[in-house]
Design a protein around this motif. Structure first.
Motif, PDB file in Angstrom:
ATOM      1  N   SER A  77       0.643  -1.376  -0.163  1.00 30.21           N
ATOM      2  CA  SER A  77       0.094   0.054  -0.022  1.00 30.21           C
ATOM      3  C   SER A  77       0.892   1.128  -0.019  1.00 30.21           C
ATOM      4  O   SER A  77       1.821   1.741   0.421  1.00 30.21           O
ATOM      5  N   LYS A  78       0.861   2.001  -0.695  1.00 30.07           N
ATOM      6  CA  LYS A  78       1.117   3.324  -0.495  1.00 30.07           C
ATOM      7  C   LYS A  78       0.723   4.367  -0.012  1.00 30.07           C
ATOM      8  O   LYS A  78       1.177   5.732   0.385  1.00 30.07           O
ATOM      9  N   ASP A 124      -0.725   0.750   7.590  1.00 30.41           N
ATOM     10  CA  ASP A 124      -1.781  -0.144   8.018  1.00 30.41           C
ATOM     11  C   ASP A 124      -2.343  -1.331   8.183  1.00 30.41           C
ATOM     12  O   ASP A 124      -2.714  -1.555   6.792  1.00 30.41           O
ATOM     13  N   LEU A 125      -1.144  -2.723   8.492  1.00 37.03           N
ATOM     14  CA  LEU A 125      -1.407  -3.857   7.416  1.00 37.03           C
ATOM     15  C   LEU A 125      -3.035  -4.378   7.807  1.00 37.03           C
ATOM     16  O   LEU A 125      -3.526  -4.889   6.259  1.00 37.03           O
ATOM     17  N   SER A 171      -8.944  -4.677   1.205  1.00 42.80           N
ATOM     18  CA  SER A 171      -8.430  -5.531   0.011  1.00 42.80           C
ATOM     19  C   SER A 171      -9.671  -5.980   0.023  1.00 42.80           C
ATOM     20  O   SER A 171     -10.190  -7.115  -1.138  1.00 42.80           O
ATOM     21  N   SER A 172     -10.536  -7.072   1.329  1.00 39.18           N
ATOM     22  CA  SER A 172     -11.237  -7.767   1.189  1.00 39.18           C
ATOM     23  C   SER A 172     -12.529  -6.689   0.647  1.00 39.18           C
ATOM     24  O   SER A 172     -13.715  -7.736  -0.641  1.00 39.18           O
ATOM     25  N   LEU A 173     -13.070  -5.194   0.757  1.00 40.80           N
ATOM     26  CA  LEU A 173     -14.524  -4.443   0.219  1.00 40.80           C
ATOM     27  C   LEU A 173     -13.689  -4.181  -1.262  1.00 40.80           C
ATOM     28  O   LEU A 173     -14.687  -4.345  -2.613  1.00 40.80           O
ATOM     29  N   ARG A 174     -12.375  -4.478  -1.634  1.00 41.12           N
ATOM     30  CA  ARG A 174     -12.913  -4.386  -3.319  1.00 41.12           C
ATOM     31  C   ARG A 174     -12.482  -5.345  -4.141  1.00 41.12           C
ATOM     32  O   ARG A 174     -13.572  -5.012  -4.810  1.00 41.12           O
TER      33      ARG A 174
END
Length: 279
Positions: A11-12, A16-17, A24-27
């Motif tokens: 992530s850029k 916060d991982l 990423s799940s929402l995407r």
């Protein structure tokens, strides 16, 4: 054409991982119990007027109302800069020009006051020709206005970093490649001139695309488009400064499952294509 698909996995915007994994799940439309539980920690029913926050809305009318209310709190004269434009190609259709201007992330008429909170809507990097830099989503407070009589020449912004910068209107160019004497050339069809600024109290999710915003509030009451909720939440730099407004009667979990949609074309793309993963 046999394109190679490259997916960047670092992530850029946020460091916060856990937040990055939730996004990423929402995407991809995966609303699992972990996602619902995580987002539930940020929920609030009511929006509290706070000039330190930037609030994202699904609808223009809500963003405009908040900006108007916050601007009215400042007991100073209202300033206005009306954008200018030049049409370089007399054959350019007005419909195309208007649609292009509407998609620029700047208002045709920029109304503001000294002391107002603003957000930059473009990237500019320091160079030999330019001593001022800012990024899309960076914020600050209007310090003063530089005028020649009634004409506004520049706006001085104190960025949140403390740096004072003087901003002049940007030139936005509409152009296209054309063949001329069998040679390709890039021609400017029209130019539009406006400050690369918006009021930063309320912004639509659509206009926030590409921004990195600290101290973010997302009003999720009016999500209606594919990917809209993901775009809103993924503007946050730090989830510690994130809050979510949701006041509908339906439970938040059921609302998430209703509004988090992913295009079938996108699903099919991810299922069928192979990727090279890079940091």
């Amino acid at each position: 054409m046999k394109f190679v698909n490259v997916e960047f996995i670092t992530s850029k915007r946020t460091q916060d991982l856990e937040f990055y994994e939730i996004l990423s799940s929402l995407r991809v439309g995966d609303i699992n119990p972990k996602v619902s539980s995580y987002l539930g920690k940020f929920l609030s029913r009511n929006l509290i007027l706070d000039s330190s926050k930037t609030v994202l809305f699904g609808r223009n009318i809500d963003a405009d109302e908040l900006n108007k209310a916050m601007l009215n709190r400042l007991d100073l004269p209202l300033e206005k800069f009306i954008a200018g434009y030049d049409i370089h190609d007399e054959n350019l259709r007005s419909e195309r020009f208007i649609k292009w201007v509407e998609n620029l992330n700047v208002p045709a008429n920029f109304e503001f006051k000294v002391g107002a909170k603003v957000i930059f809507t473009a990237n500019r990097y320091k160079s030999a020709f330019n001593s001022v830099s800012f990024y899309n989503g960076e914020q600050g407070i209007i310090d003063s206005v530089v005028k020649d009589g009634y004409q506004i020449l520049a706006i001085k912004i104190e960025k949140n970093s403390g740096e004072l910068v003087e901003i002049t209107p940007n030139s936005y160019d509409l152009g296209e490649f054309r063949l001329k004497d069998d040679e390709p050339s890039y021609e400017i069809l029209a130019s539009f001139y406006q400050f690369p600024l918006r009021l930063a109290y309320g912004i639509t999710i659509h206009k926030s695309q590409g921004m990195s915003i600290d101290n973010l509030t997302c009003n999720l009451n009016n999500i209606f488009a594919e990917g809209q909720l993901y775009v809103a939440l993924s503007r946050a730099i730090n989830p510690k400064n994130l809050s979510i407004i949701y006041s509908r009667s339906a439970s938040f979990d059921s609302y998430l499952n209703k509004v988090v949609k992913v295009s079938n074309d996108v699903k099919e793309f991810y299922e069928k294509e192979t990727f090279i993963y890079m940091d």
